[in-house]
Design an enzyme around this catalytic site. Sequence first.
Site, PDB file in Angstrom:
ATOM      1  N   GLU A  76     -23.903 -16.179   9.095  1.00 40.06           N
ATOM      2  CA  GLU A  76     -25.315 -15.766   9.066  1.00 40.06           C
ATOM      3  C   GLU A  76     -25.541 -14.496   8.267  1.00 40.06           C
ATOM      4  O   GLU A  76     -26.631 -14.277   7.717  1.00 40.06           O
ATOM      5  CB  GLU A  76     -25.854 -15.589  10.481  1.00 40.06           C
TER       6      GLU A  76
ATOM      7  N   PHE B 202     -26.971 -19.091  28.240  1.00 38.38           N
ATOM      8  CA  PHE B 202     -25.990 -19.281  27.167  1.00 38.38           C
ATOM      9  C   PHE B 202     -26.599 -18.901  25.817  1.00 38.38           C
ATOM     10  O   PHE B 202     -27.690 -19.333  25.460  1.00 38.38           O
ATOM     11  CB  PHE B 202     -25.539 -20.745  27.158  1.00 38.38           C
ATOM     12  N   GLN B 203     -25.900 -18.084  25.080  1.00 35.52           N
ATOM     13  CA  GLN B 203     -26.309 -17.623  23.745  1.00 35.52           C
ATOM     14  C   GLN B 203     -27.646 -16.891  23.764  1.00 35.52           C
ATOM     15  O   GLN B 203     -28.413 -16.941  22.811  1.00 35.52           O
ATOM     16  CB  GLN B 203     -26.324 -18.779  22.743  1.00 35.52           C
TER      17      GLN B 203
ATOM     18  N   LYS C 250     -36.854 -21.830  22.382  1.00 38.07           N
ATOM     19  CA  LYS C 250     -36.636 -23.254  22.089  1.00 38.07           C
ATOM     20  C   LYS C 250     -37.737 -24.153  22.646  1.00 38.07           C
ATOM     21  O   LYS C 250     -38.171 -25.104  21.979  1.00 38.07           O
ATOM     22  CB  LYS C 250     -35.272 -23.681  22.665  1.00 38.07           C
TER      23      LYS C 250
ATOM     24  N   MET D  32     -13.083   3.573  -2.827  1.00 37.92           N
ATOM     25  CA  MET D  32     -13.926   4.757  -2.658  1.00 37.92           C
ATOM     26  C   MET D  32     -13.402   5.642  -1.533  1.00 37.92           C
ATOM     27  O   MET D  32     -13.443   6.876  -1.613  1.00 37.92           O
ATOM     28  CB  MET D  32     -15.382   4.328  -2.389  1.00 37.92           C
TER      29      MET D  32
HETATM   30  C1  LIG Z   1     -19.333  -2.832   6.105  1.00 36.67           C
HETATM   31  C2  LIG Z   1     -18.767  -1.561   5.596  1.00 36.67           C
HETATM   32  N1  LIG Z   1     -17.640  -1.066   6.135  1.00 36.67           N
HETATM   33  C3  LIG Z   1     -17.112   0.092   5.667  1.00 36.67           C
HETATM   34  C4  LIG Z   1     -17.724   0.787   4.663  1.00 36.67           C
HETATM   35  C5  LIG Z   1     -17.133   2.102   4.148  1.00 36.67           C
HETATM   36  N2  LIG Z   1     -16.745   1.946   2.747  1.00 36.67           N
HETATM   37  C6  LIG Z   1     -17.491   2.344   1.698  1.00 36.67           C
HETATM   38  S1  LIG Z   1     -16.821   2.004   0.233  1.00 36.67           S
HETATM   39  C7  LIG Z   1     -15.457   1.344   0.943  1.00 36.67           C
HETATM   40  C8  LIG Z   1     -14.332   0.801   0.109  1.00 36.67           C
HETATM   41  C9  LIG Z   1     -14.708  -0.393  -0.658  1.00 36.67           C
HETATM   42  O1  LIG Z   1     -13.546  -0.945  -1.187  1.00 36.67           O
HETATM   43  P1  LIG Z   1     -13.563  -2.048  -2.292  1.00 36.67           P
HETATM   44  O2  LIG Z   1     -14.510  -3.139  -1.910  1.00 36.67           O
HETATM   45  O3  LIG Z   1     -12.188  -2.472  -2.582  1.00 36.67           O
HETATM   46  O4  LIG Z   1     -14.246  -1.321  -3.522  1.00 36.67           O
HETATM   47  P2  LIG Z   1     -13.716  -0.105  -4.425  1.00 36.67           P
HETATM   48  O5  LIG Z   1     -14.239   1.153  -3.813  1.00 36.67           O
HETATM   49  O6  LIG Z   1     -12.229  -0.169  -4.436  1.00 36.67           O
HETATM   50  O7  LIG Z   1     -14.332  -0.361  -5.750  1.00 36.67           O
HETATM   51  C10 LIG Z   1     -15.544   1.403   2.331  1.00 36.67           C
HETATM   52  C11 LIG Z   1     -14.507   0.934   3.270  1.00 36.67           C
HETATM   53  C12 LIG Z   1     -18.920   0.239   4.144  1.00 36.67           C
HETATM   54  N3  LIG Z   1     -19.619   0.838   3.187  1.00 36.67           N
HETATM   55  N4  LIG Z   1     -19.403  -0.941   4.609  1.00 36.67           N
END
Ligand SMILES: Cc1ncc(C[n+]2csc(CCOP(=O)(O)OP(=O)(O)O)c2C)c(N)n1
Length: 613
Positions: free
Chosen positions: A83, A145-146, A195, A517
Site C-alpha cells: 500500500e 478484525f483489521q 463496510k 548520506m
Molecule cells: C524511510 C527512511 N528511513 C531512514 C531514512 C534516513 N536516511 C536518509 S538518507 C539515508 C540513506 C539512503 O541510502 P541510499 O538509498 O543508498 O542512498 P545514498 O545516500 O547512498 O545515495 C537514510 C537511511 C529516511 N530518510 N527514510
Amino acid sequence: MQFSDRYGSAPSAIARPTTDRSSEGTEMTTPSSGRRMDGGRALIKALEMEGVETIFGLPGGAILPVYDPIIDSPIRHILVRHEQGAGHMAEGFAHATGRPGVAMVTSGPAATNIVTPLCDAYMDSVPIVVITGQVPYAAIGTDAFQECDTTGITMPVTKHNFLISDAQDIPRIIREAFHIATTGRPGPVLVDVPKDIVDPKNPRSAMDWYWPEEVDLPGYRPVTAGDPEAIRRAAELILAAERPVIYAGGGILKARAAEVLRELAELTGIHVVTTLMARGAFPDDHPLALGMPGMHGNYTAVTSMQRSDLLIALGSRFDDRVTGKVPAFAPEAKIIHVDIDPAELGKVRRPDVGIAGDARLVIEALIEAIGELGGPSRQPDRRAWGEQIREWQQRYPLTYQPSEPGEALKPQFVLETLRDNTPDDCIVASGVGQHQMWTSQYWKFNHPYTWVNSGGLGTMGFAVPAAIGAKVGRPDRMVWAVDGDGCFQMTAQELVTAASERIPVKVAILNNAYLGMVRQWQEMFYEERYSEVYLSPDLPDYKMWAEAMGCIGMRVESPEEVLPAIEKANEIDDRPVVIEFRTDSREKVYPMVPAGLSNDEIIVDPAHGEGGH
Ligand SMILES: Cc1ncc(C[n+]2csc(CCOP(=O)(O)OP(=O)(O)O)c2C)c(N)n1
C-alpha cells in the site's frame, strides 16, 4: 456524524453533474437524480464524476464492496504490491500532472501502510485522495478484525479526513474531498468507508444517487487574491532593492505559476533560486537561474541569498534545510513572503510584507503594480550585484573529481551522462539521500513538473513507485527514477506492478553499497565511525532481481559502459528497465552547510582546492 469534520459540511445538495464517464450512463449524459444505488457503486461513480481515470490500490475484506463495481467502471485500477506503493504512485501522478492522485486500500494494516505517503504528501502539499476500508460502523471501537482508528491516526498528516457514516453522504463527501485536496494549499485527504454502508447486501448501503454541483464548506475559504495594498508595498520594495533575489518554492508549481514567475524575473532582471521542491519552476538554462539553495545548494544560490537586501519568497516556506541557522539567515534582507497558507507567513522569519494568496495571482498583481509605480526602469543600477553573482558562479561551480581509469564510477558522471542523453522534458523521480542531492544539483530542469521528489518528509523508497505514478499520468514522457541502493530495497517490489501493468519506467540505481548520506554524516561528524550503514555491493544481485520482476536488468561498472547502457534503456518501451551503476562509495555531496550552522559556513568541495569554507 463525522468524526473529524474540521471544516464543517454543507447539507447534501441534489444537483446535476457536468460530466459522467460512468459505464452505466451514456458518455457525457447526466445520471438521473434519485436513482437507487448501493454505496459501493456510488463511491466509484463519484470518482468517475470527479474525472478519476486511475486508482492505485490493493483490496481486502473491508473495501471489497467498493472493489466489486470497479469491474464495470472505465476507471483503470493498478494493483500494487504494497500500500505504500499505492500512496507514492498517487503522489507521483499528482506531481507530474497537477491533477489529484487517488489510492484505495483496505482497513487496518493497509491503512497504516499508507500513512507514510499521506505524511509525505502533507509535507510537500501534494493533492491526493486516499480511500480506506473500515470495519462496519457498529463494530468501530470493538477491536474488530483489521480495525484501526484510521481517521485518528491520519488526522495529523492529512489536510482533512472523513469517516463516512451514511451512504447518502458518499457523493457529497467525495466531492468535498477532491475540493479540499486541490484548492488552497493542496494536500492529502482521506475518506474512511465502513463496510456496511458500501455493501449491497446491507440495507444501510442503500442511497439515492445525486451529484452536488457546488461545494459549500463554511469553514474553508482559501484566500486566493492577495491584498492590493500589501502587493503595492511589495512592488515598492522590489523597485528599491539593490541586491534582490527571488526565492521560489514548490508553491510556484502548485499554483501553476512558472510562466508568470519567469515574466516577473525577466521584467525586473532579478535572479531566481529554486528550492528542492521548485526545481523546474524556473528554467535552469535561463541566464537569471541560480539553481538550488540550501544545505546542498550551490555556492552562488546560497551566498546570493545570504548577501541579498531583499528576498522575494514565492511559495517557499523557509525550510530549515534552506535557511540553515535561522538567526544568521540572510541577515540584511528585507522579506516579501507570498504563500497560499497564511500560517506560513511569519512562521520562521517575520516578513516585511506578508501576502496570503495564490502565487500566480499575486505575481500577476505584482507585475501590474510594478508597472503602475513606474516600471522596472525605476530600479537602481544593479550591475555590480549581477557582476558579483557571475563572479561567484565562475569561481565556485559544482565540481567533482572525475575517476581515473580503473577507478570506481563517479555518481555525478553517471547523472551528467543520463541528463545529457534523455529528452529535455524527461521526468525524473528520486529517492532520498546522496543520489537525490546529486540529481537535484546536476540535472538541468528546464520544464515544470519534471522533478518528482520527497522534499519535506525525505522518504526513502519514494522513487520507484512515484516514477510509476508519474509515467501513468504522463505516458507520453520518458520517466527515469534515480535511486540509491538503500532506497531501492525499500519499495523495489513495485517494479512487479510496473512490469505486469506494462508501465515502462527506467530506474538508475546508484549502488554505493552504503546508506550513503548517513555514511557521509558519520564520516564528517562522527569521526568515521561507520555504525550500521554498510549494505554490500553484491547483495542483492540487482540485475537478477530486476529480471525476476519482469524488467530488463543491466549492471554498469566502468565509465565506458555508462552511455551504451543508457542508450539501450532509452530504446526499451515495453517494460521497465533497471540499471545498476556501481559507484564510488567514498564520494560525498558538496557543497554542504552542516546542520545547525549558518549558510556563511558553507563547505565547498574540498577536492576543488578550496579546502573548506
Ligand atoms: C524511510 C527512511 N528511513 C531512514 C531514512 C534516513 N536516511 C536518509 S538518507 C539515508 C540513506 C539512503 O541510502 P541510499 O538509498 O543508498 O542512498 P545514498 O545516500 O547512498 O545515495 C537514510 C537511511 C529516511 N530518510 N527514510
